[in-house]
Design a protein around this motif. Structure first.
Motif, PDB file in Angstrom:
ATOM      1  N   PHE A   2       5.221  11.236   2.117  1.00 41.24           N
ATOM      2  CA  PHE A   2       3.829  11.253   2.567  1.00 41.24           C
ATOM      3  C   PHE A   2       3.327   9.830   2.824  1.00 41.24           C
ATOM      4  N   VAL A   3       2.266   9.733   3.597  1.00 40.44           N
ATOM      5  CA  VAL A   3       1.649   8.446   3.920  1.00 40.44           C
ATOM      6  C   VAL A   3       1.286   7.707   2.632  1.00 40.44           C
ATOM      7  N   ARG A   4       0.813   8.424   1.628  1.00 38.16           N
ATOM      8  CA  ARG A   4       0.443   7.811   0.347  1.00 38.16           C
ATOM      9  C   ARG A   4       1.611   7.005  -0.238  1.00 38.16           C
ATOM     10  N   GLU A   5       2.810   7.602  -0.229  1.00 38.57           N
ATOM     11  CA  GLU A   5       3.987   6.926  -0.786  1.00 38.57           C
ATOM     12  C   GLU A   5       4.369   5.690   0.026  1.00 38.57           C
ATOM     13  N   TYR A   7       2.337   3.904   1.898  1.00 42.94           N
ATOM     14  CA  TYR A   7       1.272   2.914   1.692  1.00 42.94           C
ATOM     15  C   TYR A   7       1.454   2.200   0.342  1.00 42.94           C
ATOM     16  N   LEU A   8       1.687   2.963  -0.710  1.00 46.61           N
ATOM     17  CA  LEU A   8       1.884   2.362  -2.036  1.00 46.61           C
ATOM     18  C   LEU A   8       3.124   1.470  -2.057  1.00 46.61           C
ATOM     19  N   ASP A   9       4.195   1.906  -1.407  1.00 46.60           N
ATOM     20  CA  ASP A   9       5.398   1.075  -1.333  1.00 46.60           C
ATOM     21  C   ASP A   9       5.134  -0.204  -0.547  1.00 46.60           C
ATOM     22  N   SER A  10       4.364  -0.108   0.535  1.00 44.31           N
ATOM     23  CA  SER A  10       4.076  -1.305   1.329  1.00 44.31           C
ATOM     24  C   SER A  10       3.262  -2.309   0.523  1.00 44.31           C
ATOM     25  N   LEU A  11       2.407  -1.821  -0.355  1.00 49.03           N
ATOM     26  CA  LEU A  11       1.646  -2.716  -1.230  1.00 49.03           C
ATOM     27  C   LEU A  11       2.545  -3.279  -2.328  1.00 49.03           C
ATOM     28  N   ARG A  12       3.342  -2.425  -2.943  1.00 48.83           N
ATOM     29  CA  ARG A  12       4.229  -2.833  -4.032  1.00 48.83           C
ATOM     30  C   ARG A  12       5.234  -3.877  -3.570  1.00 48.83           C
ATOM     31  N   TYR A  13       5.797  -3.684  -2.379  1.00 46.35           N
ATOM     32  CA  TYR A  13       6.820  -4.594  -1.871  1.00 46.35           C
ATOM     33  C   TYR A  13       6.250  -5.648  -0.920  1.00 46.35           C
ATOM     34  N   GLU A  14       4.934  -5.777  -0.921  1.00 43.60           N
ATOM     35  CA  GLU A  14       4.216  -6.820  -0.181  1.00 43.60           C
ATOM     36  C   GLU A  14       4.575  -6.852   1.296  1.00 43.60           C
ATOM     37  N   GLN A  15       4.662  -5.672   1.899  1.00 42.56           N
ATOM     38  CA  GLN A  15       4.902  -5.564   3.331  1.00 42.56           C
ATOM     39  C   GLN A  15       3.536  -5.638   4.020  1.00 42.56           C
ATOM     40  N   THR A  16       3.080  -6.862   4.198  1.00 44.61           N
ATOM     41  CA  THR A  16       1.719  -7.143   4.637  1.00 44.61           C
ATOM     42  C   THR A  16       1.325  -6.390   5.908  1.00 44.61           C
ATOM     43  N   SER A  17       2.149  -6.487   6.925  1.00 43.41           N
ATOM     44  CA  SER A  17       1.797  -5.862   8.208  1.00 43.41           C
ATOM     45  C   SER A  17       1.658  -4.353   8.076  1.00 43.41           C
ATOM     46  N   LEU A  18       2.656  -3.711   7.492  1.00 41.29           N
ATOM     47  CA  LEU A  18       2.619  -2.258   7.343  1.00 41.29           C
ATOM     48  C   LEU A  18       1.422  -1.822   6.512  1.00 41.29           C
ATOM     49  N   GLU A  28     -10.016   4.201   9.907  1.00 45.02           N
ATOM     50  CA  GLU A  28     -10.431   4.801  11.180  1.00 45.02           C
ATOM     51  C   GLU A  28     -10.282   6.332  11.168  1.00 45.02           C
ATOM     52  N   LYS A  29      -9.810   6.873  10.046  1.00 43.57           N
ATOM     53  CA  LYS A  29      -9.609   8.318   9.866  1.00 43.57           C
ATOM     54  C   LYS A  29      -8.631   8.918  10.879  1.00 43.57           C
ATOM     55  N   LYS A  30      -7.654   8.107  11.287  1.00 38.14           N
ATOM     56  CA  LYS A  30      -6.627   8.591  12.204  1.00 38.14           C
ATOM     57  C   LYS A  30      -5.470   9.223  11.436  1.00 38.14           C
ATOM     58  N   ILE A  31      -5.396   8.934  10.146  1.00 38.62           N
ATOM     59  CA  ILE A  31      -4.426   9.554   9.251  1.00 38.62           C
ATOM     60  C   ILE A  31      -5.084   9.724   7.889  1.00 38.62           C
ATOM     61  N   SER A  32      -4.422  10.492   7.023  1.00 40.85           N
ATOM     62  CA  SER A  32      -4.884  10.608   5.635  1.00 40.85           C
ATOM     63  C   SER A  32      -3.690  10.357   4.727  1.00 40.85           C
ATOM     64  N   LEU A  33      -3.963  10.081   3.478  1.00 42.56           N
ATOM     65  CA  LEU A  33      -2.897   9.827   2.513  1.00 42.56           C
ATOM     66  C   LEU A  33      -2.007  11.036   2.310  1.00 42.56           C
ATOM     67  N   GLU A  34      -2.543  12.216   2.601  1.00 48.10           N
ATOM     68  CA  GLU A  34      -1.798  13.464   2.396  1.00 48.10           C
ATOM     69  C   GLU A  34      -0.939  13.838   3.591  1.00 48.10           C
ATOM     70  N   ASP A  35      -1.036  13.094   4.694  1.00 46.88           N
ATOM     71  CA  ASP A  35      -0.239  13.391   5.888  1.00 46.88           C
ATOM     72  C   ASP A  35       1.233  13.116   5.639  1.00 46.88           C
ATOM     73  N   ASN A  36       2.060  13.845   6.353  1.00 45.63           N
ATOM     74  CA  ASN A  36       3.489  13.614   6.323  1.00 45.63           C
ATOM     75  C   ASN A  36       3.773  12.321   7.088  1.00 45.63           C
ATOM     76  N   GLU A  37       4.849  11.639   6.724  1.00 45.48           N
ATOM     77  CA  GLU A  37       5.184  10.374   7.371  1.00 45.48           C
ATOM     78  C   GLU A  37       5.357  10.526   8.883  1.00 45.48           C
ATOM     79  N   SER A  38       5.705  11.700   9.358  1.00 50.36           N
ATOM     80  CA  SER A  38       5.894  11.920  10.796  1.00 50.36           C
ATOM     81  C   SER A  38       4.582  11.753  11.567  1.00 50.36           C
TER      82      SER A  38
END
Length: 139
Positions: A2-5, A7-18, A28-38
């Motif tokens: 999910f997008v939540r995972e 996002y949390l990984d990008s913060l944890r591993y300091e992937q600034t751009s992502l 912008e409400k174009k996605i939600s944390l509950e959305d599938n990565e696709s």
């Protein structure tokens, strides 16, 4: 996944751009944390806004790496720093000499400390300011 995972990984591993892209798309409400990565499409983002967010470091991500600097033929010091140049400057200030070399290590590299294992990523949490000495190693 999910997008939540992601996002949390990008913060944890300091992937600034992502992390900033996902933050922007969430705002912008174009996605939600509950959305599938696709459903995560970075092309939907306003790239100019994201570039400004990254430049202003809206998420406060300060990437800190770990560097091994050679003191003597079989002695090394590990230093947390934002980049190689900062690690070398800190070494020179601390030891009043040039290091023999400087190499970046993976933050997830595991070491034996005491009776257990620890990664540099976990050790970094023990420090409040950087650059900082993580420890010494003798071969």
């Amino acid at each position: 996944m999910f997008v939540r995972e992601i996002y949390l990984d990008s913060l944890r591993y300091e992937q600034t751009s992502l992390a900033h892209y996902i933050h922007h798309l969430l705002t912008e409400k174009k996605i939600s944390l509950e959305d599938n990565e696709s459903q995560l499409d970075l092309q939907q983002a306003d790239h100019q806004k994201v570039a400004e967010m990254i430049e202003n470091n809206v998420l406060g991500i300060h990437k800190v790496c770990i560097y091994s600097l050679k003191i003597k033929p079989k002695e090394f010091v590990f230093i947390f720093a934002e980049n190689e140049q900062e690690a070398i400057q800190f070494y020179i200030k601390t030891f009043q000499q040039m290091p023999k070399n400087c190499h970046e290590y993976d933050l997830d590299f595991e070491l034996i400390r005491g009776n257990g294992e620890i990664t540099f990523r976990e050790m970094r949490k023990e420090h409040e300011s950087f650059p900082a000495i993580a420890g010494f190693f003798t071969r």
